[in-house]
Design a protein around this motif. Sequence first.
Motif, PDB file in Angstrom:
ATOM      1  N   THR A 105       0.965  -1.048   0.598  1.00  0.00           N
ATOM      2  CA  THR A 105       0.133  -0.117  -0.164  1.00  0.00           C
ATOM      3  C   THR A 105       0.886   0.800  -0.113  1.00  0.00           C
ATOM      4  O   THR A 105       0.911   1.791  -0.745  1.00  0.00           O
ATOM      5  CB  THR A 105      -1.039  -0.359   1.297  1.00  0.00           C
ATOM      6  OG1 THR A 105      -1.868  -0.711   1.096  1.00  0.00           O
ATOM      7  CG2 THR A 105      -1.890   1.573   1.517  1.00  0.00           C
ATOM      8  N   LEU A 106       1.855   1.092   0.967  1.00  0.00           N
ATOM      9  CA  LEU A 106       2.983   2.205   1.192  1.00  0.00           C
ATOM     10  C   LEU A 106       3.388   2.677  -0.426  1.00  0.00           C
ATOM     11  O   LEU A 106       3.459   3.850  -0.539  1.00  0.00           O
ATOM     12  CB  LEU A 106       3.641   2.174   2.186  1.00  0.00           C
ATOM     13  CG  LEU A 106       3.460   2.422   3.405  1.00  0.00           C
ATOM     14  CD1 LEU A 106       4.048   2.382   4.164  1.00  0.00           C
ATOM     15  CD2 LEU A 106       2.475   4.108   3.621  1.00  0.00           C
ATOM     16  N   LEU A 107       4.051   1.787  -0.839  1.00  0.00           N
ATOM     17  CA  LEU A 107       5.063   1.798  -2.098  1.00  0.00           C
ATOM     18  C   LEU A 107       3.852   2.425  -3.731  1.00  0.00           C
ATOM     19  O   LEU A 107       4.688   2.952  -4.387  1.00  0.00           O
ATOM     20  CB  LEU A 107       5.652   0.669  -2.481  1.00  0.00           C
ATOM     21  CG  LEU A 107       6.079  -0.034  -1.670  1.00  0.00           C
ATOM     22  CD1 LEU A 107       7.279  -1.096  -1.704  1.00  0.00           C
ATOM     23  CD2 LEU A 107       7.737   1.101  -1.622  1.00  0.00           C
ATOM     24  N   ASP A 108       2.804   1.985  -3.605  1.00  0.00           N
ATOM     25  CA  ASP A 108       1.577   2.067  -4.487  1.00  0.00           C
ATOM     26  C   ASP A 108       1.463   3.761  -4.411  1.00  0.00           C
ATOM     27  O   ASP A 108       1.595   4.639  -4.935  1.00  0.00           O
ATOM     28  CB  ASP A 108       0.057   1.474  -3.926  1.00  0.00           C
ATOM     29  CG  ASP A 108       0.462   0.308  -4.884  1.00  0.00           C
ATOM     30  OD1 ASP A 108       1.449  -0.451  -5.565  1.00  0.00           O
ATOM     31  OD2 ASP A 108      -0.519  -0.919  -4.579  1.00  0.00           O
ATOM     32  N   GLU A 109       1.298   4.215  -3.022  1.00  0.00           N
ATOM     33  CA  GLU A 109       1.319   6.032  -1.972  1.00  0.00           C
ATOM     34  C   GLU A 109       2.616   6.428  -2.705  1.00  0.00           C
ATOM     35  O   GLU A 109       2.107   7.747  -3.528  1.00  0.00           O
ATOM     36  CB  GLU A 109       0.373   5.467  -1.136  1.00  0.00           C
ATOM     37  CG  GLU A 109      -0.782   5.328  -0.908  1.00  0.00           C
ATOM     38  CD  GLU A 109      -0.243   5.536   1.069  1.00  0.00           C
ATOM     39  OE1 GLU A 109      -0.030   6.554   1.499  1.00  0.00           O
ATOM     40  OE2 GLU A 109      -1.814   4.629   1.646  1.00  0.00           O
ATOM     41  N   VAL A 110       3.199   6.085  -2.864  1.00  0.00           N
ATOM     42  CA  VAL A 110       4.992   6.688  -3.333  1.00  0.00           C
ATOM     43  C   VAL A 110       5.065   7.053  -4.614  1.00  0.00           C
ATOM     44  O   VAL A 110       5.444   7.426  -5.203  1.00  0.00           O
ATOM     45  CB  VAL A 110       6.471   5.591  -2.729  1.00  0.00           C
ATOM     46  CG1 VAL A 110       7.165   6.431  -3.617  1.00  0.00           C
ATOM     47  CG2 VAL A 110       6.120   5.163  -1.193  1.00  0.00           C
ATOM     48  N   ALA A 111       4.241   5.846  -5.694  1.00  0.00           N
ATOM     49  CA  ALA A 111       4.175   5.678  -6.936  1.00  0.00           C
ATOM     50  C   ALA A 111       2.989   6.708  -7.379  1.00  0.00           C
ATOM     51  O   ALA A 111       3.346   7.848  -8.340  1.00  0.00           O
ATOM     52  CB  ALA A 111       3.954   4.284  -7.666  1.00  0.00           C
ATOM     53  N   ASP A 112       2.100   6.743  -6.254  1.00  0.00           N
ATOM     54  CA  ASP A 112       1.285   7.909  -6.911  1.00  0.00           C
ATOM     55  C   ASP A 112       1.224   9.793  -6.754  1.00  0.00           C
ATOM     56  O   ASP A 112       1.759  10.161  -7.466  1.00  0.00           O
ATOM     57  CB  ASP A 112       0.253   7.113  -6.068  1.00  0.00           C
ATOM     58  CG  ASP A 112      -1.016   6.100  -6.368  1.00  0.00           C
ATOM     59  OD1 ASP A 112      -0.935   5.592  -7.159  1.00  0.00           O
ATOM     60  OD2 ASP A 112      -1.935   5.697  -6.023  1.00  0.00           O
ATOM     61  N   VAL A 113       1.924  10.023  -5.418  1.00  0.00           N
ATOM     62  CA  VAL A 113       2.482  10.721  -5.388  1.00  0.00           C
ATOM     63  C   VAL A 113       3.801  10.961  -6.204  1.00  0.00           C
ATOM     64  O   VAL A 113       3.735  12.590  -6.734  1.00  0.00           O
ATOM     65  CB  VAL A 113       3.063  10.643  -3.646  1.00  0.00           C
ATOM     66  CG1 VAL A 113       3.661  12.327  -3.301  1.00  0.00           C
ATOM     67  CG2 VAL A 113       2.699  10.894  -2.967  1.00  0.00           C
ATOM     68  N   VAL A 114       4.628  10.592  -6.822  1.00  0.00           N
ATOM     69  CA  VAL A 114       5.654  10.607  -7.787  1.00  0.00           C
ATOM     70  C   VAL A 114       5.171  10.912  -8.966  1.00  0.00           C
ATOM     71  O   VAL A 114       5.927  11.685  -9.354  1.00  0.00           O
ATOM     72  CB  VAL A 114       6.971   9.775  -7.924  1.00  0.00           C
ATOM     73  CG1 VAL A 114       7.730   9.969  -8.299  1.00  0.00           C
ATOM     74  CG2 VAL A 114       7.501   9.965  -6.364  1.00  0.00           C
ATOM     75  N   ARG A 115       4.510  10.107  -9.678  1.00  0.00           N
ATOM     76  CA  ARG A 115       3.412  10.521 -10.676  1.00  0.00           C
ATOM     77  C   ARG A 115       3.254  11.983 -10.579  1.00  0.00           C
ATOM     78  O   ARG A 115       2.993  12.740 -11.938  1.00  0.00           O
ATOM     79  CB  ARG A 115       2.468   9.557 -10.825  1.00  0.00           C
ATOM     80  CG  ARG A 115       3.371   8.192 -11.492  1.00  0.00           C
ATOM     81  CD  ARG A 115       2.037   7.315 -12.332  1.00  0.00           C
ATOM     82  NE  ARG A 115       1.444   6.621 -11.743  1.00  0.00           N
ATOM     83  CZ  ARG A 115       1.519   5.173 -10.640  1.00  0.00           C
ATOM     84  NH1 ARG A 115       3.006   4.431 -11.674  1.00  0.00           N
ATOM     85  NH2 ARG A 115       1.111   4.265  -9.952  1.00  0.00           N
ATOM     86  N   GLU A 116       2.044  12.186 -10.089  1.00  0.00           N
ATOM     87  CA  GLU A 116       1.888  13.649  -9.660  1.00  0.00           C
ATOM     88  C   GLU A 116       2.736  14.465  -9.420  1.00  0.00           C
ATOM     89  O   GLU A 116       1.961  15.204  -9.494  1.00  0.00           O
ATOM     90  CB  GLU A 116       0.395  12.943  -8.189  1.00  0.00           C
ATOM     91  CG  GLU A 116      -0.049  12.489  -8.533  1.00  0.00           C
ATOM     92  CD  GLU A 116      -1.274  12.289  -6.805  1.00  0.00           C
ATOM     93  OE1 GLU A 116      -0.592  13.083  -5.641  1.00  0.00           O
ATOM     94  OE2 GLU A 116      -2.523  11.707  -6.801  1.00  0.00           O
ATOM     95  N   ALA A 117       3.853  14.800  -8.945  1.00  0.00           N
ATOM     96  CA  ALA A 117       4.335  15.501  -8.778  1.00  0.00           C
ATOM     97  C   ALA A 117       4.746  16.342 -10.530  1.00  0.00           C
ATOM     98  O   ALA A 117       4.774  15.298 -11.114  1.00  0.00           O
ATOM     99  CB  ALA A 117       6.015  15.191  -8.369  1.00  0.00           C
TER     100      ALA A 117
END
Length: 151
Positions: free
Chosen positions: A139-151
């Motif tokens: 879950t945390l890794l998915d969230e990290v990926a989402d945050v980085v894609r949004e940046a």
Amino acid sequence: MTHEDERPIAANAQDRVTWALRRAEWAVQARKDQRLRPLGIAAAQYTLLMSVHGDPGLTGAELARRLNVTPQAVASQVARLEERGQLERRPHPRHRHVQELHLTGAGLDSLRDADAMIVEIEQRIAGKLGPKKAAQLRTLLDEVADVVREA
């Protein structure tokens, strides 16, 4: 050559989340390469085969973007896998200069063998973390990926 820039590197640079992610990635990749070597498959080839299996008909350019590597790196791996009879190129139905990538029967067999090795690595990680932490990590890794894609 001298560097006159006096700006320091943060004292906690190697304690950052991104550095921890990179260390984990290096460790996993090294283990994958070690486990896959007897099968004659590199971790990068496993990733490529897995990507084509999951989305048959990808082009080399699409695969390069997805894997965040150069088109030349994909072309080199595709050529190796094609020589081994594990991957084939087929003409795109609408674009005559584009070729789609597809696994062959031998490619699917190789992918199954390789994936069995990767499952062992996954099970070792999940076994050490336990089910709750393993789920939290995903879950945390998915969230990290989402945050980085949004940046």
